[in-house]
Structure formats: C-alpha cells, structure tokens
Design a protein around this motif. Sequence first.
Motif, PDB file in Angstrom:
ATOM      1  N   VAL A 273       0.841  -1.197   0.000  1.00 57.46           N
ATOM      2  CA  VAL A 273       0.000   0.000   0.000  1.00 57.46           C
ATOM      3  C   VAL A 273       0.879   1.251   0.000  1.00 57.46           C
ATOM      4  O   VAL A 273       0.575   2.239  -0.685  1.00 57.46           O
ATOM      5  CB  VAL A 273      -0.960  -0.022   1.213  1.00 57.46           C
ATOM      6  N   GLY A 274       1.988   1.211   0.742  1.00 59.21           N
ATOM      7  CA  GLY A 274       2.896   2.353   0.773  1.00 59.21           C
ATOM      8  C   GLY A 274       3.537   2.630  -0.574  1.00 59.21           C
ATOM      9  O   GLY A 274       3.646   3.789  -0.988  1.00 59.21           O
ATOM     10  N   VAL A 275       3.956   1.582  -1.270  1.00 58.21           N
ATOM     11  CA  VAL A 275       4.568   1.765  -2.596  1.00 58.21           C
ATOM     12  C   VAL A 275       3.529   2.292  -3.585  1.00 58.21           C
ATOM     13  O   VAL A 275       3.824   3.192  -4.385  1.00 58.21           O
ATOM     14  CB  VAL A 275       5.200   0.444  -3.085  1.00 58.21           C
ATOM     15  N   PHE A 276       2.304   1.763  -3.517  1.00 54.71           N
ATOM     16  CA  PHE A 276       1.252   2.262  -4.403  1.00 54.71           C
ATOM     17  C   PHE A 276       0.902   3.715  -4.061  1.00 54.71           C
ATOM     18  O   PHE A 276       0.673   4.535  -4.950  1.00 54.71           O
ATOM     19  CB  PHE A 276       0.017   1.369  -4.321  1.00 54.71           C
ATOM     20  N   GLY A 277       0.875   4.033  -2.778  1.00 51.84           N
ATOM     21  CA  GLY A 277       0.631   5.411  -2.367  1.00 51.84           C
ATOM     22  C   GLY A 277       1.726   6.343  -2.836  1.00 51.84           C
ATOM     23  O   GLY A 277       1.466   7.490  -3.227  1.00 51.84           O
ATOM     24  N   TRP A 278       2.977   5.872  -2.798  1.00 55.40           N
ATOM     25  CA  TRP A 278       4.101   6.674  -3.292  1.00 55.40           C
ATOM     26  C   TRP A 278       3.954   6.936  -4.795  1.00 55.40           C
ATOM     27  O   TRP A 278       4.250   8.029  -5.279  1.00 55.40           O
ATOM     28  CB  TRP A 278       5.404   5.953  -2.988  1.00 55.40           C
TER      29      TRP A 278
END
Length: 78
Positions: free
Chosen positions: A32-37
């Motif tokens: 989720v963090g990578v997609f949010g980035w």
Amino acid sequence: MTVDQDVLPDEERTQQQEVPTAVLFGYAAAAVGVFGWFLFGLLVQQQGFVDSVGESAGAAFALLLAVSVVGTLRRNGE
C-alpha cells in the motif's frame, strides 16, 4: 527418463514454516505504501506516469533489499 521424487525420507525433508500474520500485514502495508508513493508522485507532484513508476519501483526494490538483509541476519543468528 524419469525422476524419482521420493529420494529423501519424510523425516529428513525440511519442513516449511508458516508465515506469521504480522509479516503478512507488513507486506500488505509495504504494498500500500509503494502504491501510495506512486499516486503521490503522479497526482500531487505531477511528475508523469513513467517517472512515478520508476520512483515507486526503486522504493520497492529498496524495501526488498532491506527485507533480504534482515532475513539473512536473522537466519544466521546475528
């Protein structure tokens, strides 16, 4: 030519360990963090699709490297 799969007795085979629930939540949080980035770079910074994909891929590879190093250290008992 055939391959015999029963070369090792059952007691000599290595048992696979289950993945703890906390690790699965960590993986999900990292995804989720990578997609949010990616979305942050694309929508907020407006840097373009290819640049956002490259930046998020670099962050994902850095996370994979960190997980690999930590796993190696834990396996070797350091």
